[in-house]
Design an enzyme around this catalytic site. Structure first.
Site, short mmCIF file in Angstrom:
data_model
loop_
_atom_site.label_atom_id
_atom_site.label_comp_id
_atom_site.label_asym_id
_atom_site.label_seq_id
_atom_site.Cartn_x
_atom_site.Cartn_y
_atom_site.Cartn_z
N ASP A 12 -11.70 22.14 -2.21
CA ASP A 12 -12.06 20.98 -3.36
C ASP A 12 -13.09 19.96 -2.94
O ASP A 12 -13.57 19.91 -1.84
CB ASP A 12 -10.88 20.41 -3.72
CG ASP A 12 -9.98 21.40 -4.68
OD1 ASP A 12 -10.54 22.16 -5.43
OD2 ASP A 12 -8.79 21.45 -4.45
N TYR B 222 -5.73 25.92 8.79
CA TYR B 222 -6.24 24.29 8.25
C TYR B 222 -5.64 23.19 9.02
O TYR B 222 -4.66 23.34 9.76
CB TYR B 222 -5.53 24.19 6.84
CG TYR B 222 -6.35 25.00 5.59
CD1 TYR B 222 -7.27 24.49 5.13
CD2 TYR B 222 -5.92 26.28 5.27
CE1 TYR B 222 -8.19 25.12 3.97
CE2 TYR B 222 -6.39 26.86 4.48
CZ TYR B 222 -7.58 26.48 3.55
OH TYR B 222 -8.04 26.94 2.67
#
EC number: 5.4.99.12
Lengths: 276, 276
Positions: free
Chosen positions: A58, A117
């Protein structure tokens, strides 16, 4: 026919500071990581190319090891030359860290077997002008033992439907998480000066992630860490499959896509036809 | 009359990422650090204010400890409240790190007794998308022993006329440098991952600096470090007082103004007239 005259498929490892971009994916009238790569690779391919990523990130989300695929109709030089040719035209906040050739049918989404992540949190202390692009600053105090226990609840095979962002629903929301933990860190600015506040890195490894899943896990763990919710609430949220019950989506700037894993087979090239 | 009803003079310690600014100083139609501070402090003062810095920094130059002065006609709260009020309106890449009250006649340029700068250099390795705003990347190899010896030549009292940038000439170009050295460092990105290449920090402390002086010293030392010039050339450049003989001005993004020193007296407030 020489091997070099056939189309060649490449695995690009890409790092970027996502602050100035609308995200990975091409969007009309906006700067995206994907569109920058396609703009730069097009002249090398001699025609428009699609650069397919392992997944979207994003706006404001960063990557240390995003993976993307590109196919060049002809590339006679080696992968180092390709990396250099791409990097020479990219803006300074996007960088191709490595290029490897793959088999023709390499697919960065379908072939991925795992991802890692990290998410950086600063608890208390003032906002640092050098670090603020890369960290989510939250008020304290935070109960780290509770946060650690909350993280442990995500490890294993679970239905993460309650942590799936709207807009990119998947048929199956069951995912296996290999590890999830909070790591204390000494955070420093560019000159090595220690930053104010307590700094924590949430590191999560799994076979795959739903849209916005990591940011929703963070927002949920912070509810527990702040004492707004008991630890057992995590079990209820997981069991409910209801996004509305989970915590808020944490802001993007703390999130880094660190690694995407592929099996060795994708790097095993088909033997070219040597018929002359 | 209460002390709080008199104009009060404040010493602000300011940190900023200079990448997006035209520099410290107000310039027409451009964003500067000074103009951002003046915009934010104006409503607190109830009238236009001048925020005077200890010195200009150029476009792209950063600060960890720039010092600025502002005078507020009335400020009834404490310095922490003032710091918070300013920071709440500043952009994320500028931050007031501390506020202290000073004597009325505090002058950030005239009262300064010393400054420290650091300059970050990356030798070799690829450009890092997270670190590139804050480091000057140069090709290698670099002879660090020669660079260290070059740095040592600047320590002491010298005429630095050959290292003065054009556009802001000073009547006297003699300055005393207390220390100047290259420090090897392990440089890491925001997640703590080590950056590629060798990383060095040049740290210099002195009573004062001429315009562009540190960047000119860096450009000159790099000529020696790369073997383009012998060490003794530094002596010739210093003796010449000729800017054209020195090395090029190094780019701004590696430079940080770290500290500005003042004598304790500036923080000793005059006794208010207690006459009621």
């Amino acid at each position: 026919m020489q091997a070099n005259d056939r189309p060649r498929t490449f695995h690009l490892t890409v790092a970027y500071d996502g602050t100035e971009y609308c995200g990975w994916q091409v969007q009309p009238e906006q700067r995206s990581i994907q569109s920058e790569l396609e703009r730069v690779i097009r002249p090398l391919a001699g025609r428009p190319v699609r650069v397919l990523g392992s997944g979207r990130t994003d706006a404001g989300v960063h990557a240390i090891g995003q993976v993307a695929r590109c196919v060049l109709p002809v590339w006679k030089a080696d992968t180092v030359a390709l990396q250099r040719a791409i990097n020479s035209k990219l803006p300074n906040d996007i960088r191709v860290k490595a290029v490897r050739e793959t088999r023709e049918r390499f697919h960065p989404i379908a072939d991925a077997t795992g991802k890692q992540y990290q998410y950086l949190v600063q608890v208390g202390g003032s906002r640092d002008p050098f670090a603020n692009r890369f960290v989510n600053r939250v008020g304290g105090p935070i109960d780290h033992s509770a946060m650690q226990s909350a993280a442990a609840k995500f490890v294993g095979r679970h239905d993460f439907k309650a942590f799936q962002g709207t807009g990119a629903e998947r048929p199956s929301t069951v995912r296996t998480i290999h590890s999830a933990r909070w790591i204390p860190r000494v955070a420093t600015g560019p000159t090595g000066a220690e930053l104010e506040g307590e700094h924590w890195c949430f590191e999560i490894d799994g076979e795959g992630f739903l849209y916005n899943m990591v940011r929703n896990l963070i927002g949920t763990m912070l509810e527990v860490g702040r004492g707004k919710r008991p630890l057992e609430w995590i079990d209820d949220v997981l069991a409910s499959g209801d996004r509305k019950l989970a915590g808020p989506t944490a802001p993007p700037q703390g999130l880094f896509l660190c690694r995407v894993d592929y099996p060795d087979e994708v790097f095993q090239l088909e033997e070219p036809d040597v018929a002359e």
